[in-house]
Design a protein around this motif. Structure first.
Motif, PDB file in Angstrom:
ATOM      1  N   HIS A 169      44.019  47.294   3.657  1.00 37.97           N
ATOM      2  CA  HIS A 169      44.488  48.593   3.503  1.00 37.97           C
ATOM      3  C   HIS A 169      45.906  48.454   3.214  1.00 37.97           C
ATOM      4  O   HIS A 169      46.615  47.448   3.610  1.00 37.97           O
ATOM      5  CB  HIS A 169      44.090  49.462   4.563  1.00 37.97           C
ATOM      6  N   GLY A 170      46.559  49.746   2.621  1.00 38.83           N
ATOM      7  CA  GLY A 170      47.759  49.804   2.622  1.00 38.83           C
ATOM      8  C   GLY A 170      48.229  50.674   1.361  1.00 38.83           C
ATOM      9  O   GLY A 170      47.754  50.644   0.385  1.00 38.83           O
ATOM     10  N   HIS A 171      49.067  51.325   1.448  1.00 34.72           N
ATOM     11  CA  HIS A 171      49.900  52.371   0.615  1.00 34.72           C
ATOM     12  C   HIS A 171      51.338  52.324   0.508  1.00 34.72           C
ATOM     13  O   HIS A 171      52.038  53.254   0.578  1.00 34.72           O
ATOM     14  CB  HIS A 171      49.417  53.757   0.605  1.00 34.72           C
ATOM     15  N   GLY A 174      53.778  49.788  -5.038  1.00 34.89           N
ATOM     16  CA  GLY A 174      54.061  48.477  -5.462  1.00 34.89           C
ATOM     17  C   GLY A 174      52.404  47.800  -5.644  1.00 34.89           C
ATOM     18  O   GLY A 174      51.644  48.542  -5.871  1.00 34.89           O
ATOM     19  N   SER A 175      52.302  46.580  -5.772  1.00 30.01           N
ATOM     20  CA  SER A 175      50.929  45.923  -5.717  1.00 30.01           C
ATOM     21  C   SER A 175      50.768  44.959  -4.590  1.00 30.01           C
ATOM     22  O   SER A 175      51.711  44.301  -4.049  1.00 30.01           O
ATOM     23  CB  SER A 175      51.012  45.271  -7.186  1.00 30.01           C
ATOM     24  N   ARG A 176      49.571  44.591  -4.534  1.00 34.67           N
ATOM     25  CA  ARG A 176      49.118  43.370  -3.521  1.00 34.67           C
ATOM     26  C   ARG A 176      48.136  42.783  -3.994  1.00 34.67           C
ATOM     27  O   ARG A 176      47.479  43.027  -4.826  1.00 34.67           O
ATOM     28  CB  ARG A 176      48.812  43.949  -2.144  1.00 34.67           C
ATOM     29  N   GLY A 177      47.864  41.504  -3.576  1.00 38.91           N
ATOM     30  CA  GLY A 177      46.904  40.613  -4.282  1.00 38.91           C
ATOM     31  C   GLY A 177      46.010  40.067  -3.442  1.00 38.91           C
ATOM     32  O   GLY A 177      45.985  40.086  -2.036  1.00 38.91           O
ATOM     33  N   GLY A 178      44.875  39.474  -4.099  1.00 38.55           N
ATOM     34  CA  GLY A 178      43.637  38.898  -3.215  1.00 38.55           C
ATOM     35  C   GLY A 178      43.303  37.486  -3.753  1.00 38.55           C
ATOM     36  O   GLY A 178      43.562  37.452  -5.080  1.00 38.55           O
ATOM     37  N   ASN A 179      43.389  36.370  -3.075  1.00 36.48           N
ATOM     38  CA  ASN A 179      43.046  35.221  -3.595  1.00 36.48           C
ATOM     39  C   ASN A 179      44.166  34.672  -4.598  1.00 36.48           C
ATOM     40  O   ASN A 179      43.504  34.092  -5.551  1.00 36.48           O
ATOM     41  CB  ASN A 179      41.391  34.946  -4.102  1.00 36.48           C
ATOM     42  N   SER A 180      45.196  34.944  -4.196  1.00 36.34           N
ATOM     43  CA  SER A 180      46.397  34.635  -5.500  1.00 36.34           C
ATOM     44  C   SER A 180      46.171  35.151  -6.824  1.00 36.34           C
ATOM     45  O   SER A 180      46.811  34.377  -7.693  1.00 36.34           O
ATOM     46  CB  SER A 180      46.675  33.241  -5.171  1.00 36.34           C
ATOM     47  N   ALA A 204      49.948  52.612  -7.185  1.00 35.71           N
ATOM     48  CA  ALA A 204      50.489  53.786  -7.719  1.00 35.71           C
ATOM     49  C   ALA A 204      49.163  54.439  -8.603  1.00 35.71           C
ATOM     50  O   ALA A 204      48.904  55.746  -8.711  1.00 35.71           O
ATOM     51  CB  ALA A 204      51.452  53.855  -8.779  1.00 35.71           C
ATOM     52  N   SER A 205      48.317  53.541  -9.163  1.00 28.21           N
ATOM     53  CA  SER A 205      47.061  53.951 -10.239  1.00 28.21           C
ATOM     54  C   SER A 205      45.935  53.583  -9.459  1.00 28.21           C
ATOM     55  O   SER A 205      44.806  53.760 -10.092  1.00 28.21           O
ATOM     56  CB  SER A 205      47.082  53.181 -11.212  1.00 28.21           C
ATOM     57  N   ARG A 206      45.952  53.182  -8.424  1.00 31.87           N
ATOM     58  CA  ARG A 206      44.666  52.512  -7.517  1.00 31.87           C
ATOM     59  C   ARG A 206      43.879  51.690  -8.282  1.00 31.87           C
ATOM     60  O   ARG A 206      42.488  51.801  -8.123  1.00 31.87           O
ATOM     61  CB  ARG A 206      43.934  53.841  -6.982  1.00 31.87           C
ATOM     62  N   THR A 207      44.514  50.888  -8.992  1.00 34.89           N
ATOM     63  CA  THR A 207      43.669  49.907  -9.936  1.00 34.89           C
ATOM     64  C   THR A 207      43.999  48.484  -9.464  1.00 34.89           C
ATOM     65  O   THR A 207      44.844  48.041  -9.301  1.00 34.89           O
ATOM     66  CB  THR A 207      44.214  49.982 -11.328  1.00 34.89           C
ATOM     67  N   ALA A 242      40.300  46.998  -1.039  1.00 30.98           N
ATOM     68  CA  ALA A 242      40.287  48.315  -0.424  1.00 30.98           C
ATOM     69  C   ALA A 242      41.258  49.259  -1.117  1.00 30.98           C
ATOM     70  O   ALA A 242      42.267  49.172  -1.583  1.00 30.98           O
ATOM     71  CB  ALA A 242      41.070  48.046   0.996  1.00 30.98           C
ATOM     72  N   ASP A 243      40.740  50.369  -1.066  1.00 25.23           N
ATOM     73  CA  ASP A 243      41.528  51.688  -1.999  1.00 25.23           C
ATOM     74  C   ASP A 243      41.243  51.593  -3.523  1.00 25.23           C
ATOM     75  O   ASP A 243      41.926  52.711  -4.108  1.00 25.23           O
ATOM     76  CB  ASP A 243      42.877  51.793  -1.478  1.00 25.23           C
ATOM     77  N   ALA A 244      40.918  50.800  -3.900  1.00 26.85           N
ATOM     78  CA  ALA A 244      40.781  50.686  -5.418  1.00 26.85           C
ATOM     79  C   ALA A 244      39.767  51.483  -6.080  1.00 26.85           C
ATOM     80  O   ALA A 244      38.437  51.650  -5.634  1.00 26.85           O
ATOM     81  CB  ALA A 244      40.600  49.362  -5.979  1.00 26.85           C
ATOM     82  N   GLU A 245      40.176  52.485  -6.947  1.00 24.37           N
ATOM     83  CA  GLU A 245      39.049  53.300  -7.529  1.00 24.37           C
ATOM     84  C   GLU A 245      38.875  53.011  -9.058  1.00 24.37           C
ATOM     85  O   GLU A 245      38.035  53.458  -9.759  1.00 24.37           O
ATOM     86  CB  GLU A 245      39.765  54.770  -7.519  1.00 24.37           C
ATOM     87  N   LEU A 246      39.638  51.890  -9.649  1.00 20.92           N
ATOM     88  CA  LEU A 246      39.447  51.410 -10.744  1.00 20.92           C
ATOM     89  C   LEU A 246      39.509  50.013 -10.775  1.00 20.92           C
ATOM     90  O   LEU A 246      40.693  49.420 -10.268  1.00 20.92           O
ATOM     91  CB  LEU A 246      40.345  52.064 -11.651  1.00 20.92           C
ATOM     92  N   TYR A 247      38.547  49.306 -11.502  1.00 17.34           N
ATOM     93  CA  TYR A 247      38.727  47.928 -11.637  1.00 17.34           C
ATOM     94  C   TYR A 247      38.975  47.522 -13.257  1.00 17.34           C
ATOM     95  O   TYR A 247      38.188  47.859 -14.160  1.00 17.34           O
ATOM     96  CB  TYR A 247      37.691  47.127 -11.219  1.00 17.34           C
ATOM     97  N   ALA A 248      39.927  46.524 -13.395  1.00  9.99           N
ATOM     98  CA  ALA A 248      40.287  46.116 -14.897  1.00  9.99           C
ATOM     99  C   ALA A 248      40.118  44.653 -15.035  1.00  9.99           C
ATOM    100  O   ALA A 248      40.818  43.949 -14.075  1.00  9.99           O
ATOM    101  CB  ALA A 248      41.728  46.714 -15.155  1.00  9.99           C
ATOM    102  N   LEU A 249      39.259  44.256 -15.639  1.00  9.23           N
ATOM    103  CA  LEU A 249      39.025  42.775 -15.962  1.00  9.23           C
ATOM    104  C   LEU A 249      39.320  42.269 -17.269  1.00  9.23           C
ATOM    105  O   LEU A 249      38.933  42.657 -18.301  1.00  9.23           O
ATOM    106  CB  LEU A 249      37.350  42.489 -15.771  1.00  9.23           C
ATOM    107  N   GLU A 250      40.436  41.581 -17.195  1.00  9.16           N
ATOM    108  CA  GLU A 250      40.876  40.950 -18.295  1.00  9.16           C
ATOM    109  C   GLU A 250      40.262  39.670 -18.800  1.00  9.16           C
ATOM    110  O   GLU A 250      40.128  38.643 -18.051  1.00  9.16           O
ATOM    111  CB  GLU A 250      42.254  40.574 -18.558  1.00  9.16           C
ATOM    112  N   VAL A 251      39.817  39.436 -20.139  1.00 12.57           N
ATOM    113  CA  VAL A 251      38.984  38.159 -20.522  1.00 12.57           C
ATOM    114  C   VAL A 251      39.545  37.978 -21.909  1.00 12.57           C
ATOM    115  O   VAL A 251      40.086  38.689 -22.586  1.00 12.57           O
ATOM    116  CB  VAL A 251      37.428  38.625 -20.555  1.00 12.57           C
TER     117      VAL A 251
END
Length: 583
Positions: A169-171, A174-180, A204-207, A242-251
């Motif tokens: 969690h956390g607000h 800026g941004s934070r990462g998972g698994n680098s 900011a965008s919860r993405t 945690a807290d993400a309301e939108l997931y963006a997958l770039e391929v």
């Protein structure tokens, strides 16, 4: 209903401290109160929080209440409670694996009636595992101080997943990462190959932004193609943040434009799963940049019309979108449909009629459209549907019993109510279906087109059909697909009643267009029916095929091929066809 004095100790001080309004009605409803539990996330990550809401429907004059919720204390830790109604509260009492809550109104006021949200409980997920929360007993009190104790039985199940790689969690901005932010090929225990994608989270965008590079794709595809029995599916697991309301997958764009592989791609995210075809963007390839971003997340329903919000209720609504560069891709390809699964835990009431769980899509103007193929899959714990375009999609539920003229048609009541819930048919009013009315040739083709979700190039317009007729498009689709052939003089007679044999012929032709070939029949198979010889020569194979498939049944030893079709009969056939499509 068992009655006894108001539950002790918890609210005694309130009984003496406030004056109760006299003359109010007892806590009851036309139907017994129905309880349910809903959960904010049916698959929470260990270390995060999850909210469970208790609700009651069909209640009258609810002045106070006590609820008891049990849970597995080894998996969940109770944190706090938020009363959903404006009532005086006593601090929750937590005993082992049970939390007890009590609420009451204050002063001279009547209680709440209708559908009421009782409380919201917040738990911390301690570890991965499957667990169940249960609303065991509920005490309801009316403004005359009459109390009723009910056994609820409402439950909700969670499947907590491993949070070792979750960013937490956390607000802080800026941004934070998972698994680098890396993605890597994986092989699951069942031998299925895929990619596990981590990423960075933007507060900011919860993405949550995930990216999979070409090298990772190439390795995963090579592995998938080398494994016997892989079924041609490459799975992408998008980690929950945690807290993400939108997931963006770039391929890489080539992955979805048919240049890289013919594999199907299954993308699993916290908001749902998508099964894509590797060439879904082949027709859009000229407008693609090097990368494509697929977005899936919680839809914002706050600005929708009040009736639309009421239809959705507290059920999940998601948004789907494709982008390349700064451009939204207006993807709409009937030849490469996408299968979507939205995680959903039905209420106890909904589980009594799971076929009434459905999907609606909401366009950019806020207009609601039916998605007839949407169904609840209890094994997956999802509402699953296929679509050929991206938009906002929501889970809905329609209660049965709204039509008051079905008493003489018990054999048709369930099909009519289910198809109404799916948005395939509608009544002549909110309370009447008119089951005995005759069905016209045009109306049956509209119904058939909706049930099978037929699409294709439009055929020539019949000479007795006008462009402004509501059935014009359905008839032209059916003609373009070879379903409707009309009569002499380029006429269709759209307003003539349709006979039973005509209905069966059109249905059998339509099933062929969606690759549901029936076993062909012949006239000998109609010999057991007294009126089998009356079936017209052109209709014999169609009528026999539908009989062999169990899609139609005769009665009184007859098929009644020349009789006109009623709205009830048409609904039963379409219900059978609807379920036949899933076989």
């Amino acid at each position: 209903m068992h009655r006894r004095s108001w539950f002790p100790a918890l609210l005694m001080v309130m009984v003496f401290a406030f004056v109760i309004l006299p003359g109010a009605s007892q806590v009851r409803a036309e139907d017994a109160p129905a309880f349910s539990l809903t959960v904010s996330n049916a698959s929470p990550v260990a270390g995060t929080e999850v909210t469970v809401e208790a609700n009651v429907r069909n209640v009258t004059d609810l002045y106070g209440y006590e609820v008891n919720v049990t849970y597995d204390a080894a998996v969940l830790q109770f944190l706090k409670e938020e009363p959903a109604a404006n009532k005086f509260m006593i601090a929750p009492i937590v005993r082992s694996n049970t939390v007890q809550l009590a609420r009451t109104s204050i002063g001279k006021t009547e209680g709440l009636s209708g559908n009421v949200s009782l409380t919201r409980l917040t738990f911390k997920v301690l570890k991965p595992g499957s667990t169940e929360l249960k609303l065991t007993t509920v005490k309801l009190v009316d403004s005359n101080q009459n109390a009723s104790e009910l056994t609820s039985g409402a439950t909700v199940r969670l499947q907590a997943v491993d949070g070792a790689t979750n960013p937490g969690h956390g607000h802080g901005g800026g941004s934070r990462g998972g698994n680098s932010g890396q993605a890597s090929p994986i092989t699951e225990g069942n031998g299925q190959n895929g990619i596990e994608a981590g990423g960075r989270y933007d507060d900011a965008s919860r993405t949550a932004h995930m990216a999979i590079d070409g090298e990772t794709w190439a390795k995963a595809i090579q592995q998938a193609q080398s494994v016997p029995g892989s079924k041609g599916i490459l799975k992408v697991i998008v980690k929950e943040m945690a807290d993400a309301e939108l997931y963006a997958l770039e391929v890489p764009a080539e992955v979805l434009s048919g240049q890289k592989s013919s594999l199907h791609i299954e993308i699993a995210t916290p908001y749902g799963t998508l099964l894509l075809q590797g060439d879904m963007l082949k027709q859009n390839s000229s407008m693609l940049k090097d990368k494509v971003e697929l977005y899936i997340g919680r839809a914002d329903v706050s600005k929708l019309d009040a009736n639309v919000k009421k239809l959705i209720g507290d059920r999940p609504a998601i948004t789907l979108q494709l982008r390349s560069g700064d451009q939204v891709i207006a993807w709409n390809q009937p030849d490469t449909p996408v299968t979507v699964g939205i995680p959903y835990v039905p209420t106890a009431e909904e589980l009594q009629a799971p076929e009434h769980i459905a999907i609606r899509y909401i366009d950019g103007l806020g207009t609601v459209h039916a998605v007839p193929n949407g169904k609840y899959d209890p094994l997956k714990g999802q509402v699953v549907f296929t679509t050929t375009h991206f938009s906002m999609y929501a889970v809905t539920f329609a209660e049965g019993g709204s039509y008051r003229d079905l008493a003489g048609y018990p054999w048709a009541q369930k099909p009519i109510e289910v198809l109404t819930a799916k948005g395939i048919i509608s009544g002549v009013s909110d309370s009447e279906y008119n089951p005995g009315a005759k069905v016209t040739r045009a109306d049956f083709l509209v119904l058939l087109t909706r049930t099978l979700e037929l699409k294709g190039e439009l055929g020539e317009r019949f000479s007795d059909v006008r462009e402004e007729d509501y059935f014009d498009e359905a008839l032209r689709i059916a003609r373009g697909l070879g379903i409707a052939q009309g009569e002499g003089g380029n006429r269709f007679q759209p307003n003539a009643p349709i006979t039973r044999e005509e209905m069966m012929v059109l249905t059998e032709r339509a099933l062929k267009t969606v690759k549901k070939q029936l076993v062909e029949g012949n006239r000998s198979e109609l010999a057991s029916f007294q009126d089998g010889a009356q079936v017209a020569d052109y209709a014999v194979t169609s009528v026999a095929a539908l009989l062999k498939a169990g899609l139609v049944q005769g009665d009184d030893h007859g098929i009644h091929p020349k009789e006109t079709t009623t709205r009830a009969e048409a609904a039963v056939l379409m219900y059978n066809v609807y379920n036949f499509l899933s076989l």
